[in-house]
Design a protein around this motif. Structure first.
Motif, mmCIF file in Angstrom:
data_model
loop_
_atom_site.group_PDB
_atom_site.id
_atom_site.type_symbol
_atom_site.label_atom_id
_atom_site.label_comp_id
_atom_site.label_asym_id
_atom_site.label_seq_id
_atom_site.Cartn_x
_atom_site.Cartn_y
_atom_site.Cartn_z
ATOM 1 N N SER A 118 0.934 -1.086 0.188
ATOM 2 C CA SER A 118 -0.105 0.128 0.025
ATOM 3 C C SER A 118 0.734 1.293 -0.211
ATOM 4 C CB SER A 118 -0.907 -0.089 1.209
ATOM 5 O OG SER A 118 -0.266 0.029 2.394
ATOM 6 N N ALA A 119 1.915 1.141 0.608
ATOM 7 C CA ALA A 119 2.945 2.352 0.582
ATOM 8 C C ALA A 119 3.547 2.623 -0.840
ATOM 9 C CB ALA A 119 4.114 2.204 1.575
ATOM 10 N N ALA A 120 3.803 1.597 -1.526
ATOM 11 C CA ALA A 120 4.207 1.563 -2.973
ATOM 12 C C ALA A 120 2.955 2.201 -3.839
ATOM 13 C CB ALA A 120 4.828 0.322 -3.365
ATOM 14 N N ILE A 121 1.840 1.816 -3.696
ATOM 15 C CA ILE A 121 0.903 2.112 -4.376
ATOM 16 C C ILE A 121 0.728 3.912 -3.989
ATOM 17 C CG2 ILE A 121 -1.721 2.357 -4.660
ATOM 18 C CD1 ILE A 121 -1.474 -1.059 -4.089
ATOM 19 N N VAL A 122 0.793 4.147 -2.742
ATOM 20 C CA VAL A 122 0.319 5.770 -2.611
ATOM 21 C C VAL A 122 1.778 6.495 -3.098
ATOM 22 C CG1 VAL A 122 0.571 7.262 -0.798
ATOM 23 C CG2 VAL A 122 -1.028 5.374 -0.547
ATOM 24 N N ARG A 123 2.812 6.017 -3.083
ATOM 25 C CA ARG A 123 4.093 6.483 -3.810
ATOM 26 C C ARG A 123 3.727 6.737 -5.054
ATOM 27 N NH1 ARG A 123 10.396 5.526 -2.790
ATOM 28 N NH2 ARG A 123 11.099 7.323 -4.080
ATOM 29 N N ALA A 124 3.419 5.725 -5.849
ATOM 30 C CA ALA A 124 3.433 5.817 -7.320
ATOM 31 C C ALA A 124 2.273 6.817 -7.639
ATOM 32 C CB ALA A 124 2.832 4.362 -7.744
ATOM 33 N N ALA A 125 1.098 6.961 -7.064
ATOM 34 C CA ALA A 125 -0.107 7.520 -7.210
ATOM 35 C C ALA A 125 0.420 9.094 -7.154
ATOM 36 C CB ALA A 125 -1.205 7.403 -6.424
ATOM 37 N N ARG A 126 1.381 9.328 -6.316
ATOM 38 C CA ARG A 126 1.689 10.710 -6.010
ATOM 39 C C ARG A 126 2.577 11.682 -6.753
ATOM 40 N NH1 ARG A 126 2.003 12.250 0.436
ATOM 41 N NH2 ARG A 126 -0.040 11.586 0.977
ATOM 42 N N GLN A 127 3.352 10.451 -7.675
ATOM 43 C CA GLN A 127 4.183 11.013 -8.581
ATOM 44 C C GLN A 127 3.486 11.569 -9.812
ATOM 45 O OE1 GLN A 127 6.451 7.536 -10.054
ATOM 46 N NE2 GLN A 127 7.601 7.469 -8.163
ATOM 47 N N ARG A 128 4.117 12.885 -10.259
ATOM 48 C CA ARG A 128 3.600 13.573 -11.314
ATOM 49 C C ARG A 128 3.865 13.001 -12.789
ATOM 50 N NH1 ARG A 128 2.651 19.700 -10.400
ATOM 51 N NH2 ARG A 128 2.352 19.604 -8.264
ATOM 52 N N ILE A 129 3.001 12.654 -13.670
ATOM 53 C CA ILE A 129 3.223 12.109 -14.790
ATOM 54 C C ILE A 129 3.210 13.197 -15.816
ATOM 55 C CG2 ILE A 129 2.677 10.339 -16.490
ATOM 56 C CD1 ILE A 129 1.064 8.968 -14.067
#
Length: 53
Positions: free
Chosen positions: A33-44
């Motif tokens: 879940s920490a990895a999912i949150v981190r990926a969701a916060r990255q700007r694309i």
């Protein structure tokens, strides 16, 4: 446990190996879940759109 006219009873026995397995599952869930949150916060960067003529 009693809800209205429904009544239930349960018992549980846990071994040390079972506790280790539950701990491993919880660690995996928290890490994923920490990895999912981190990926969701990255700007694309927006994709390069083709120019119209």
């Amino acid at each position: 446990m009693r809800i209205g006219s429904f009544e239930s009873e349960a018992s549980l026995t846990v071994t040390p190996v079972g506790l280790l397995a539950v701990g491993g599952l919880m660690a995996a869930i928290l890490l994923s879940s920490a990895a999912i949150v981190r990926a969701a916060r990255q700007r694309i960067a927006p994709p390069d759109l083709p120019r119209l003529p």
